[in-house]
Structures are given as structure tokens and as C-alpha cells.
Design a protein around this motif. Sequence first.
Motif, PDB file in Angstrom:
ATOM      1  N   GLY A  23       0.816  -1.210   0.000  1.00 50.54           N
ATOM      2  CA  GLY A  23       0.000   0.000   0.000  1.00 50.54           C
ATOM      3  C   GLY A  23       0.850   1.261   0.000  1.00 50.54           C
ATOM      4  N   LEU A  24       1.944   1.252   0.751  1.00 49.53           N
ATOM      5  CA  LEU A  24       2.828   2.418   0.792  1.00 49.53           C
ATOM      6  C   LEU A  24       3.544   2.641  -0.535  1.00 49.53           C
ATOM      7  N   GLN A  25       3.835   1.568  -1.258  1.00 47.37           N
ATOM      8  CA  GLN A  25       4.498   1.714  -2.550  1.00 47.37           C
ATOM      9  C   GLN A  25       3.569   2.304  -3.603  1.00 47.37           C
ATOM     10  N   LEU A  33       5.993  15.681  -2.349  1.00 45.10           N
ATOM     11  CA  LEU A  33       6.687  16.870  -2.829  1.00 45.10           C
ATOM     12  C   LEU A  33       5.782  18.096  -2.772  1.00 45.10           C
ATOM     13  N   ALA A  34       4.526  17.928  -3.165  1.00 38.08           N
ATOM     14  CA  ALA A  34       3.578  19.045  -3.120  1.00 38.08           C
ATOM     15  C   ALA A  34       3.352  19.506  -1.678  1.00 38.08           C
ATOM     16  N   ALA A  35       3.232  18.552  -0.760  1.00 37.92           N
ATOM     17  CA  ALA A  35       3.035  18.907   0.644  1.00 37.92           C
ATOM     18  C   ALA A  35       4.279  19.585   1.213  1.00 37.92           C
ATOM     19  N   GLN A  36       5.442  19.132   0.786  1.00 38.71           N
ATOM     20  CA  GLN A  36       6.693  19.737   1.263  1.00 38.71           C
ATOM     21  C   GLN A  36       6.826  21.172   0.744  1.00 38.71           C
ATOM     22  N   ILE A  37       6.433  21.386  -0.503  1.00 35.13           N
ATOM     23  CA  ILE A  37       6.475  22.743  -1.069  1.00 35.13           C
ATOM     24  C   ILE A  37       5.494  23.650  -0.324  1.00 35.13           C
ATOM     25  N   ASP A  38       4.358  23.099   0.085  1.00 40.30           N
ATOM     26  CA  ASP A  38       3.375  23.879   0.839  1.00 40.30           C
ATOM     27  C   ASP A  38       3.809  24.138   2.276  1.00 40.30           C
ATOM     28  N   GLY A  39       4.922  23.552   2.694  1.00 34.58           N
ATOM     29  CA  GLY A  39       5.452  23.822   4.031  1.00 34.58           C
ATOM     30  C   GLY A  39       4.988  22.843   5.096  1.00 34.58           C
ATOM     31  N   ALA A  40       4.524  21.678   4.703  1.00 34.29           N
ATOM     32  CA  ALA A  40       4.063  20.691   5.677  1.00 34.29           C
ATOM     33  C   ALA A  40       5.255  19.996   6.331  1.00 34.29           C
ATOM     34  N   SER A  41       5.156  19.796   7.639  1.00 37.82           N
ATOM     35  CA  SER A  41       6.207  19.067   8.358  1.00 37.82           C
ATOM     36  C   SER A  41       6.075  17.567   8.062  1.00 37.82           C
ATOM     37  N   LYS A  42       7.039  16.804   8.557  1.00 41.79           N
ATOM     38  CA  LYS A  42       6.987  15.356   8.327  1.00 41.79           C
ATOM     39  C   LYS A  42       5.727  14.754   8.942  1.00 41.79           C
ATOM     40  N   TRP A  43       5.362  15.216  10.136  1.00 39.88           N
ATOM     41  CA  TRP A  43       4.159  14.697  10.792  1.00 39.88           C
ATOM     42  C   TRP A  43       2.904  15.062   9.994  1.00 39.88           C
ATOM     43  N   GLU A  44       2.839  16.278   9.509  1.00 34.76           N
ATOM     44  CA  GLU A  44       1.677  16.703   8.717  1.00 34.76           C
ATOM     45  C   GLU A  44       1.585  15.936   7.402  1.00 34.76           C
ATOM     46  N   ARG A  45       2.731  15.656   6.778  1.00 35.11           N
ATOM     47  CA  ARG A  45       2.723  14.842   5.546  1.00 35.11           C
ATOM     48  C   ARG A  45       2.225  13.438   5.842  1.00 35.11           C
ATOM     49  N   PHE A  46       2.666  12.892   6.963  1.00 37.82           N
ATOM     50  CA  PHE A  46       2.187  11.552   7.324  1.00 37.82           C
ATOM     51  C   PHE A  46       0.685  11.579   7.585  1.00 37.82           C
ATOM     52  N   LYS A  47       0.242  12.572   8.364  1.00 35.13           N
ATOM     53  CA  LYS A  47      -1.157  12.637   8.783  1.00 35.13           C
ATOM     54  C   LYS A  47      -2.100  12.978   7.627  1.00 35.13           C
ATOM     55  N   HIS A  48      -1.680  13.871   6.748  1.00 38.02           N
ATOM     56  CA  HIS A  48      -2.585  14.366   5.712  1.00 38.02           C
ATOM     57  C   HIS A  48      -2.352  13.759   4.330  1.00 38.02           C
ATOM     58  N   VAL A  49      -1.239  13.066   4.130  1.00 38.22           N
ATOM     59  CA  VAL A  49      -0.966  12.454   2.832  1.00 38.22           C
ATOM     60  C   VAL A  49      -0.935  10.928   2.948  1.00 38.22           C
ATOM     61  N   THR A  50      -0.074  10.418   3.815  1.00 36.20           N
ATOM     62  CA  THR A  50       0.119   8.969   3.894  1.00 36.20           C
ATOM     63  C   THR A  50      -1.114   8.253   4.428  1.00 36.20           C
ATOM     64  N   VAL A  51      -1.630   8.690   5.553  1.00 36.89           N
ATOM     65  CA  VAL A  51      -2.756   7.994   6.182  1.00 36.89           C
ATOM     66  C   VAL A  51      -3.987   7.951   5.270  1.00 36.89           C
ATOM     67  N   PRO A  52      -4.403   9.058   4.649  1.00 36.98           N
ATOM     68  CA  PRO A  52      -5.560   8.951   3.759  1.00 36.98           C
ATOM     69  C   PRO A  52      -5.315   8.079   2.532  1.00 36.98           C
ATOM     70  N   ILE A  54      -3.343   5.449   2.282  1.00 35.17           N
ATOM     71  CA  ILE A  54      -3.292   4.012   2.578  1.00 35.17           C
ATOM     72  C   ILE A  54      -4.534   3.554   3.339  1.00 35.17           C
ATOM     73  N   SER A  55      -5.554   4.388   3.413  1.00 36.80           N
ATOM     74  CA  SER A  55      -6.774   3.980   4.126  1.00 36.80           C
ATOM     75  C   SER A  55      -7.465   2.772   3.486  1.00 36.80           C
ATOM     76  N   PRO A  56      -7.473   2.599   2.153  1.00 38.12           N
ATOM     77  CA  PRO A  56      -8.041   1.348   1.619  1.00 38.12           C
ATOM     78  C   PRO A  56      -7.260   0.107   2.079  1.00 38.12           C
ATOM     79  N   THR A  57      -5.947   0.234   2.170  1.00 38.89           N
ATOM     80  CA  THR A  57      -5.133  -0.878   2.657  1.00 38.89           C
ATOM     81  C   THR A  57      -5.428  -1.153   4.123  1.00 38.89           C
ATOM     82  N   THR A  58      -5.551  -0.117   4.914  1.00 38.88           N
ATOM     83  CA  THR A  58      -5.882  -0.268   6.330  1.00 38.88           C
ATOM     84  C   THR A  58      -7.251  -0.908   6.499  1.00 38.88           C
TER      85      THR A  58
END
Length: 138
Positions: A23-25, A33-52, A54-58
Motif C-alpha cells: 500500500g505504501l508503494q 513533494l507538493a506537501a513539502q512545497i506547501d510547508g508541511a512538516s513530516k508529521w503533517e505529511r504523514f497525517k494528511h498524505v500517507t494515512v488517507p 493508505i486507508s483502503p489498505t488499512t
Amino acid sequence: MPALIILAVWKGLGYNIIIFLAGLQNVNPQYYLAAQIDGASKWERFKHVTVPLISPTTFFISIISIINAFKVFDEVFALFGGQPGPAGSAQTIVYYIFNRFYGDWDFGVASAAAYMLFLVIFIFTLIQLYVGKKKVNY
């Protein structure tokens, strides 16, 4: 019972990790990259990009894990030498079905218990599908 739980978790951990890695792949690096350009921290990228993403996998892992939790038999049989634990303390529904069928030769009760197990798993799966449909965005 704690040893049984630890054994069951350890047994299913590898499968769940492989599915989560798949799922992560599938998460496109462009989102990070878009979240990083918008100034998101690592935690915010995880919370707002990764978790949503991979939600079908979860969701899949949660359904499969609940089904497998109801089907615990091998662990009880192997850990306690063919008995359902000391004084029946680790009796599961699948072990009960096995005992009724092979131990007591009571095929009707074993069949009824197997149908009840199917209904319980089916109801839990429907509940998860209903709850997951509200939360998971495909």
C-alpha cells in the motif's frame, strides 16, 4: 491466554506488514513533494498524505484481521497439545466446532456452530463495510 494472543499476533504480523508495504508503494511521491512545497512538516505529511492514501489498505487489513481473529485454532491446538488450554481457558469457537465434530461425533451441533460462526463473521464484516464506507475515500 496472553501467550495465545502474542502467538497469534506474531503469526499474522508478517502478512500485515507485506500488505502495508504494498500500500505504501502505491503512494505517489508527487503528493509528498507538493506537501513539502506547501510547508508541511513530516508529521503533517504523514497525517494528511500517507494515512488517507493508505486507508483502503488499512480497511482491507482490518477486515482480514477480524476474520482471522475468529478463526483461531492452530495456535490453541499447538500451544496446549491438543487441549483447549488449562481447564478450557483458551476455548475458541473453531476449537469448539473441532471438538464437537471429531471428539464427540456430534455433527449437528458442529454444523450449527459453524453456521453461527459464519453469521457472526458476516455481521462483523458488514458492520466494517458500513463504517468503512463513511470513512474511506477511494
